[in-house]
Write an enzyme that holds these catalytic residues in place. Sequence first.
Site, short mmCIF file in Angstrom:
data_model
loop_
_atom_site.label_atom_id
_atom_site.label_comp_id
_atom_site.label_asym_id
_atom_site.label_seq_id
_atom_site.Cartn_x
_atom_site.Cartn_y
_atom_site.Cartn_z
N GLU A 153 0.81 -1.21 0.00
CA GLU A 153 0.00 0.00 0.00
C GLU A 153 0.85 1.27 0.00
O GLU A 153 0.76 2.12 0.89
CB GLU A 153 -0.94 0.01 1.21
CG GLU A 153 -1.98 -1.10 1.17
CD GLU A 153 -2.97 -1.05 2.32
OE1 GLU A 153 -4.05 -1.62 2.19
OE2 GLU A 153 -2.64 -0.43 3.36
N GLU A 319 -6.31 -7.95 -0.86
CA GLU A 319 -6.86 -7.94 0.49
C GLU A 319 -8.36 -7.70 0.43
O GLU A 319 -8.84 -6.89 -0.36
CB GLU A 319 -6.25 -6.83 1.36
CG GLU A 319 -4.81 -7.00 1.73
CD GLU A 319 -4.34 -5.89 2.68
OE1 GLU A 319 -5.21 -5.25 3.32
OE2 GLU A 319 -3.13 -5.66 2.76
N GLU A 367 -4.78 -3.69 14.72
CA GLU A 367 -5.76 -4.37 13.88
C GLU A 367 -6.21 -5.71 14.47
O GLU A 367 -6.63 -6.61 13.74
CB GLU A 367 -5.20 -4.56 12.46
CG GLU A 367 -5.04 -3.23 11.74
CD GLU A 367 -4.59 -3.37 10.29
OE1 GLU A 367 -5.32 -2.89 9.40
OE2 GLU A 367 -3.53 -3.97 10.06
N LYS A 368 -6.16 -5.79 15.78
CA LYS A 368 -6.52 -7.06 16.42
C LYS A 368 -8.00 -7.40 16.27
O LYS A 368 -8.39 -8.55 16.42
CB LYS A 368 -6.14 -7.03 17.90
CG LYS A 368 -6.84 -5.99 18.76
CD LYS A 368 -6.34 -6.08 20.21
CE LYS A 368 -6.99 -5.04 21.10
NZ LYS A 368 -6.55 -3.67 20.76
#
Length: 686
Positions: A153, A319, A367-368
């Site tokens: 990204e 993604e 980002e859990k």
Amino acid sequence: MTNYFFDQRFLHGGDYNPDQWLDYPEILKKDLAYMQKAHINTVTLGVFAWSALEPTEGVYQFDWLDEQFDAIHAMGGNVILATPSGGRPQWLSQKYPEVNRTNAYGQKHTHGFRHNHCYSSPIYREKVRQINTKLAERYGDHPALTMWHISNEYSGECFCEYCQENWRDWLKKKYKNLEALNHAWWMSFWGNRYSDWEQVLPPSPLGEHKVHGMDLDWKRFVTDQTIDFYLNEIVPIRERTPDIPVTTNFMAEGHATQDFIPLEGIDYGKFSQHVDVVSWDSYPDWNNRFEAIATTAMKSAYVHDQYWSLKKQPFLVMECTPSYVNWHQYNKSKRPGVHILSSMQQLAHGSDSTLYFQWRQSRGNSEKFHGAVVSHDDSTNNRVFKEVAEYGARLEKISEIKGTTRKKEVAILFDWESNWALKRGGGFGRPTRRYPQTLQDHYQVFWEQDIPVDILTPEQDFSDYRLVIAPMLYMMTEKTMLKLTSYVEKGGILISSYFTGMVNETDLLYIGGLPQPLKELFGIEALELETLLEDEHNQIDFQDQQFVTKDYSAIIDVLDAEVLSRYQTDFYQGTPAVTKKPFGAGSSYYLAARTNSDFLAAFYQKLIEKLGLRRTAIAEALPEVSIQTRIGGQREYAFIMNFSEKEQQLVLKQPVTDLEKNQQLAGEITLAPYEVRIVYHPSEVH
């Protein structure tokens, strides 16, 4: 169609981060068994893994990655290997602080945690070259290696001394001398002429009064610097593995709004020329409360089609999420069935993969709570895992579609640079410019009728399309004017609008208003562009109907065009609102006003019928049922997708075969909510 991969399977899998779980061998062992149960055949390794690969400078640890390569290969899987430059290790920032970005205020960042490195830093470029060389040498011949995923990204900008020097060098190469630069940026305004190259700095973040030409060139420079850094990354990879394709994942944006459009900050039209296959990260806001799911689907389809169109070949979804994301104000799960529906939509519009971020949810950090195939419950019995497994099994039944192409007769033109210039420029209505969103409004008419559309840049060849839609092309070069003129002259149908051809490539207004080639092409003179406030509207007549306008009314005078519609009120009452001009073997149309979707539907319907634009041969269109086709060999495959929460009855226009069930279908079929059927019939296009 070129097949960039070593087998015929759709790629199914995604980001796998075993480096987060090296202290949990039981988890790593379990992952492989779970992958097979979910019909996973491809994993992306190494994204953000630099600190695990090189924990201290010059000390490498590849054993854990060796084990994963071998294990994935043993289960018959593919590895997409990422270079780790998106997240440098702490020791690198500590020892070489120049690798950290400098912001627009001149403040040097501390380490940060990802995506804040300087693209100009010689040391960072050298360190990236070193780790990429090691990876290419070690895994270049491994039979599991399928593709290189370069960094992750790419985005952002740096204002350090290295970048400032590169900026001046970029300008010197483009303009040759300060006199040309002063003219291009109109620096005589407010007495700002440069007399020394050292005076030329990047755009200031302070205040609204930026130099528009400078700001436009800075964005071009950032794109070129990003591409140059990427090209530096792939040098050892190309040398060691010339036959392994490379990609980097593009993005879409709109997370804090109701929009969903391709990332605007980097010119992906230019970047796409340097990748072997386009890939992107797809995160539409499914099952939101602000729009029907069919509208979300339309926006998603538009972005898929834009990324297909960059190279006019299958792309990859690098993604997506099987459930929810973690960055919205409210992070809602996809409803049952929507994961399979949205993933099939990826394939329907030309993707050869469905890859997730991520395979296993992280145990901690930012980002859990981002959705994953394996959730914190570590179970294969929850709904999300079961849907992923079901989807993976379905992919295996339809693998013959992989690598097939698409046939399109309609093109929409989108220009990243023109968008930058339009957003930067003063005047008019700032919140209502909405260039890419307006293109989606035009696109929606065709999507709802199952007429496929390419979204091209003006640099691409659009000569073979029967209809080209190019509204709001604010910045237009003489080269583009000549291309559009030639297109219409040879028989094409062109649609344009307000905000067209106002400035040249340095954001200078054309003297005399609408440039002469466009006056001749459209047969009009542009007099004024009226901005309407939120509660202001006009009306136009068209085909014995009245339609409401909004946001913008271009006031024009006809030279030698036919008037199809006129304004009904205000000081420009009776002036032309829609015109048509026969030109050579084709015709050009000018839409002077912005309208709602009802007018666009009525306007395009006549053109669709007149041109006989190719719809699917499967069934008549329904607004909430999208039918998208891919063509391979003697077969045309149709994805029939119900983007609604109710049953839909569809009447087939001809017998077809259900690809997954090997079953003949005819007459009426019923689609359950969110259901997808994949059928085929003999192709009429070869």
